[in-house]
Design a protein around this motif. Structure first.
Motif, PDB file in Angstrom:
ATOM      1  N   GLY A   1       0.818  -1.275  -0.008  1.00 56.06           N
ATOM      2  CA  GLY A   1       0.245  -0.135  -0.132  1.00 56.06           C
ATOM      3  C   GLY A   1       0.808   1.130  -0.015  1.00 56.06           C
ATOM      4  N   LEU A   2       1.926   1.232   1.023  1.00 54.52           N
ATOM      5  CA  LEU A   2       2.811   2.439   1.033  1.00 54.52           C
ATOM      6  C   LEU A   2       3.680   2.694  -0.430  1.00 54.52           C
ATOM      7  CD1 LEU A   2       4.244   1.755   4.601  1.00 54.52           C
ATOM      8  CD2 LEU A   2       2.662   3.770   3.947  1.00 54.52           C
ATOM      9  N   ALA A   3       4.008   1.582  -0.804  1.00 53.39           N
ATOM     10  CA  ALA A   3       4.734   1.512  -2.104  1.00 53.39           C
ATOM     11  C   ALA A   3       4.096   2.131  -3.233  1.00 53.39           C
ATOM     12  CB  ALA A   3       5.189   0.109  -2.540  1.00 53.39           C
ATOM     13  N   GLU A   4       2.805   1.909  -3.260  1.00 46.63           N
ATOM     14  CA  GLU A   4       1.830   2.355  -4.252  1.00 46.63           C
ATOM     15  C   GLU A   4       1.500   3.867  -4.275  1.00 46.63           C
ATOM     16  OE1 GLU A   4      -2.189   0.267  -4.258  1.00 46.63           O
ATOM     17  OE2 GLU A   4      -0.919  -1.356  -4.972  1.00 46.63           O
ATOM     18  N   GLN A   5       1.452   4.240  -3.079  1.00 42.16           N
ATOM     19  CA  GLN A   5       1.499   5.961  -2.723  1.00 42.16           C
ATOM     20  C   GLN A   5       2.648   6.414  -2.989  1.00 42.16           C
ATOM     21  OE1 GLN A   5      -0.065   6.241   1.467  1.00 42.16           O
ATOM     22  NE2 GLN A   5      -1.588   4.746   0.912  1.00 42.16           N
ATOM     23  N   GLY A   6       3.736   5.677  -3.528  1.00 43.70           N
ATOM     24  CA  GLY A   6       4.895   6.138  -3.767  1.00 43.70           C
ATOM     25  C   GLY A   6       6.038   6.303  -2.927  1.00 43.70           C
ATOM     26  N   THR A   7       5.836   5.478  -1.969  1.00 39.24           N
ATOM     27  CA  THR A   7       6.998   5.462  -0.889  1.00 39.24           C
ATOM     28  C   THR A   7       8.164   4.338  -1.291  1.00 39.24           C
ATOM     29  OG1 THR A   7       5.347   6.099   0.963  1.00 39.24           O
ATOM     30  CG2 THR A   7       7.530   5.125   1.544  1.00 39.24           C
ATOM     31  N   THR A   8       9.200   4.614  -1.063  1.00 41.28           N
ATOM     32  CA  THR A   8      10.333   3.845  -1.551  1.00 41.28           C
ATOM     33  C   THR A   8      10.485   3.148  -0.381  1.00 41.28           C
ATOM     34  OG1 THR A   8      10.862   5.435  -3.122  1.00 41.28           O
ATOM     35  CG2 THR A   8      12.427   3.575  -2.865  1.00 41.28           C
ATOM     36  N   ILE A   9      10.917   1.927  -0.356  1.00 41.64           N
ATOM     37  CA  ILE A   9      11.108   1.137   0.863  1.00 41.64           C
ATOM     38  C   ILE A   9      12.289   0.005   0.533  1.00 41.64           C
ATOM     39  CG2 ILE A   9      10.045  -0.921   2.179  1.00 41.64           C
ATOM     40  CD1 ILE A   9       7.321   0.221   1.468  1.00 41.64           C
ATOM     41  N   LEU A  10      13.156   0.024   1.284  1.00 39.11           N
ATOM     42  CA  LEU A  10      14.306  -0.890   1.606  1.00 39.11           C
ATOM     43  C   LEU A  10      14.025  -1.739   2.719  1.00 39.11           C
ATOM     44  CD1 LEU A  10      17.985   0.023   0.969  1.00 39.11           C
ATOM     45  CD2 LEU A  10      17.478  -1.629   2.313  1.00 39.11           C
ATOM     46  N   VAL A  11      13.918  -3.099   2.521  1.00 40.99           N
ATOM     47  CA  VAL A  11      13.842  -3.802   3.618  1.00 40.99           C
ATOM     48  C   VAL A  11      14.806  -5.100   3.585  1.00 40.99           C
ATOM     49  CG1 VAL A  11      11.921  -4.989   2.070  1.00 40.99           C
ATOM     50  CG2 VAL A  11      11.924  -5.442   4.517  1.00 40.99           C
ATOM     51  N   SER A  12      15.392  -5.326   4.768  1.00 43.15           N
ATOM     52  CA  SER A  12      16.199  -6.536   4.678  1.00 43.15           C
ATOM     53  C   SER A  12      15.591  -7.509   5.291  1.00 43.15           C
ATOM     54  CB  SER A  12      17.333  -5.970   5.577  1.00 43.15           C
ATOM     55  OG  SER A  12      16.919  -5.976   7.131  1.00 43.15           O
ATOM     56  N   THR A  13      15.778  -8.986   5.125  1.00 40.38           N
ATOM     57  CA  THR A  13      15.245  -9.935   5.530  1.00 40.38           C
ATOM     58  C   THR A  13      16.239 -11.244   5.385  1.00 40.38           C
ATOM     59  OG1 THR A  13      13.380 -11.452   5.078  1.00 40.38           O
ATOM     60  CG2 THR A  13      14.214 -10.536   3.393  1.00 40.38           C
TER      61      THR A  13
END
Ligand code: ATP
Ligand code: MG
Lengths: 366, 316
Positions: free
Chosen positions: B183-195
């Motif tokens: 949802g956040l990415a759709e609104q244009g937020t860029t996300i870097l997630v480690s896993t």
């Protein structure tokens, strides 16, 4: 505006955390209470209302005045008036009295000639404190004696010296305790303030927000200023209630001196907090400051009696300056302007510490 | 792609801690609105890289711009625009859910009226309404993680760094969590997630695999499978143990992974018919089994790049 908001945010957070930290909260009130009663009573040698009896075989104006003087000191309570020294001894033997006063028939003559003791105190010497009281009472009689004859100025001075060392213990200790307790609690609270956030992992979040170092420091200090003032009120209030320590100076002066000293200690604590990596280290460093403060500041030993090197070290300790200020204000009724040297010294220490703390604190992890 | 569209643009990032080279020569290009994954085992440098990108750690060498800001010199400005969810829960455990969010809102100096509505909105979005008066210390793992994410996005950052956000969270909660991220990415937020979960890595738009501080592969999860330079042969054998020993004896085999009764055998592309090779080897030892070539999974990619790296390092 934003800056103020952030400072208040940190302040509020600190207070919330504090109100939930029972141990620390207890220390704020507990340390002054315990220290004051312990120090106050332990060092207090004023003994009052000892049971006593007397024999007045002279029954003159002079002898009655001596009895009135002793009564006024409240050290002894004369419960019995008997007829012979022998009866006094019996009372002593049975433990009904701790001290007996024997005034011989030729009391007036002895006082005027001054070559022998005029009266005799019969003391239960098994208790060194009571013996001490007896010795002190002897000087009361002598003082009375010298006043009458005004024989030598030295004798007159002796009378005054008699009261001073006596009352000094409690009276001198209570204002000193204000400084000692503030040093202990204020430095310790702030010393762990930032280290704790680091240990609990909060700091990594905090330094990633736009909060500025100065805002963080001020927000952390501010709640403790209020807490410090509460402690000052507790100590001076109890000192007055329990030990009749007077407040001769201006209350505003006490407030200013305390505020300045609290702020200095908090800055010192923050500096420690930025240097230590664990809470344990922070505590160790606090004690590193606390011990010399207690020993060298004039709280325990008279400042002037210390060797020069110790005096020089003491000048670097905030407590030394505060002791001078608070004793001056509380006991001598001095006003704070007359002690500007110590005020300036505290200001200087505070500025240096706060600057160092802000400089040393980095909003980075490396 | 134009450099200006890149939210994260890093070249040759290195970071040492004394003799330890935690991150070596990592370059990244993350476009706007992407969910970018960091996949790597413990100690591979995921957290260290994220911290450098947040401006919390100064790179030993290399350059990085996040949202056009230099992480070395403009980190204070950067902090207004990024959100960072730390690997370890870093909100205040002795404050309640509400107090924590209010504190964060004030620290970001969000204007008075907006502050309250934003906090309320997050409480309901993240299903924390009922927990608002509960101390953070007493929350469950999933609730803590939701609270931490709520705090990280409270000031509506354009770039979000999430360091292993779903460790200690059950699969259902993890799915919900990823719904929020999409949802956040759709609104244009860029996300870097480690896993280090493969299934999570699979969901990312783009992915980098880190191994001992080095970025050993990157691309979309599907591309990565094609890049590994090896094929995967799956064996379903009655006696999986013996089959595994037989495979380990083959010099052509790069690695063998056992998943219950199934074996995944990795064979470099230099071998023309990998399935045949496996079949004849099994027949030779009289092991019954079903043999089939399958497309590489992300896990295979991960094994391939880390194994190959290991062999390269040993050779060097
Ligand atoms: N502050 C530090 N001081 C010394 N070494 C460090 C420091 N931070 C990280 N390292 C080292 O750098 C390497 C990479 O650590 P990092 O935390 O980035 O790994 P990670 O990929 O996040 O691992 P994990 O999955 O366990 O969180 C490790 O070898 C670690 O020991
Ligand atoms: Mg990590």
């Amino acid at each position: 505006m934003k800056s103020l908001l952030r400072i208040f945010a940190i302040m509020r957070k600190e207070l919330l955390q504090l109100s939930r930290d029972r141990l620390t909260f207890g220390m704020i009130v507990g340390i002054p209470l315990i220290q004051l009663t312990l120090f106050g009573y332990a060092i207090n040698t004023d003994v009052r209302n000892l049971r006593a009896a007397l024999v007045d075989q002279a029954d003159t104006h002079l002898s009655r005045q001596l009895i009135a003087d002793i009564n006024a000191s409240q050290v002894l309570v004369f419960r019995d008036r008997v007829d012979s020294p022998l009866q006094l001894e019996t009372l002593l033997d049975s433990g009904q009295i701790a001290i007996g006063l024997y005034i011989p028939p030729d009391f007036d003559r002895r006082v005027i000639e001054g070559d022998r003791q005029a009266a005799q105190l019969m003391v239960d010497g098994t208790d060194p404190i009571i013996l001490g009281v007896g010795q002190r009472l002897t000087s009361i009689a002598m003082g009375f004696d010298t006043q009458r004859r005004s024989a030598s100025p030295a004798g007159l001075l002796e009378v005054r010296n008699y009261y001073n060392p006596e009352r000094r213990s409690a009276v001198n200790i209570v204002p000193g305790l204000v400084g000692v307790i503030l040093t202990m609690t204020m430095v310790l609270f702030t010393a762990v303030a930032i280290v704790r956030e680091r240990e609990r992992g909060n700091l990594e979040l905090l330094i990633n927000t736009p909060v500025r170092t100065t805002e963080l420091m001020l927000g952390k200090i501010a709640p403790y200023v209020i807490i410090g003032l509460i402690q000052v009120v507790i100590i001076l209030g109890l000192g007055w209630l329990l030990f009749q320590v007077p407040l001769r100076g201006d209350r505003l002066d006490v407030l200013w001196a305390s505020l300045l000293f609290i702020a200095t200690n908090l800055s010192l604590g923050l500096f420690i907090s930025t240097s230590a990596t664990t809470q344990f280290q922070a505590m160790q460093m606090t004690f590193f400051i606390f011990l010399p403060s207690i020993l060298l500041s004039g709280f325990m030993f008279p400042f002037d009696g210390m060797p020069e090197i110790a005096r020089n070290i003491a000048e670097l300790l905030p407590l030394t300056h505060f002791n001078r200020l608070i004793r001056g204000i509380v006991l001598r009724g001095a006003d704070i302007q007359s002690m500007s040297r110590d005020v300036l010294a505290l200001l200087a220490i505070m500025t240096v510490m706060l600057t160092l703390a802000i400089r040393r604190f980095s909003k980075r992890l490396d | 792609m134009n450099d200006r569209d890149l939210v994260v643009n890093a070249q040759g990032l290195c970071r040492s801690f004394g003799p330890v080279k935690a991150v070596r020569d990592v370059s990244l290009a993350i476009p706007r609105g992407t969910i970018y994954g960091f996949l790597g085992p413990n100690g591979s440098g995921k957290s260290t890289t994220i911290r450098m990108l947040c401006g919390l750690l100064t790179p030993t060498s290399g350059e990085a711009r996040v949202l056009g800001l230099d992480v070395r010199t403009q980190s204070e400005k950067l902090k207004q625009q990024i959100g960072y969810m730390t690997q370890r829960f870093s909100l205040y455990e002795d404050l309640t859910v509400l107090e924590n969010l209010q504190f964060i809102a004030e620290v970001y100096a969000i204007a008075g009226k907006h502050r309250k509505t934003r906090v309320e909105q997050l409480l309901s979005d993240f299903d924390l309404q009922e927990k608002r008066r509960q101390r953070a210390a007493t929350l469950s793992g999933g609730q803590k993680q939701r609270l931490a994410l709520a705090a990280a996005i409270l000031h509506e950052p354009k770039m979000l760094f999430l360091d292993e956000p779903t460790s200690a969270v059950d699969p259902q909660n993890r799915r919900d969590f990823w719904e929020i991220l999409f949802g956040l990415a759709e609104q244009g937020t860029t996300i870097l997630v480690s896993t280090h979960y493969m299934d999570e890595a699979e969901r990312c738009h783009q992915l980098a695999i880190l191994h001992r501080g080095v970025k050993v592969a990157d691309g979309s999860p599907r591309d990565l499978g094609r890049q590994i330079g090896a094929s995967i042969v799956e064996i379903i054998a009655d006696d999986a143990n013996r089959a595994r020993i037989a495979m380990n004896d083959l010099s052509e085999v790069a690695s063998v992974t056992q998943l219950g009764v199934r074996l995944r055998v990795m064979i470099p592309d230099s071998i023309a018919q990998p399935a045949e090779l496996v079949r004849s080897a099994l027949q030779e030892k009289h092991i019954e089994g079903h043999v089939e070539q399958v497309p590489p999974s992300l896990e295979d990619v991960f094994v391939a790049v880390t194994e190959m790296r290991g062999q390269e390092e040993q050779a060097a």
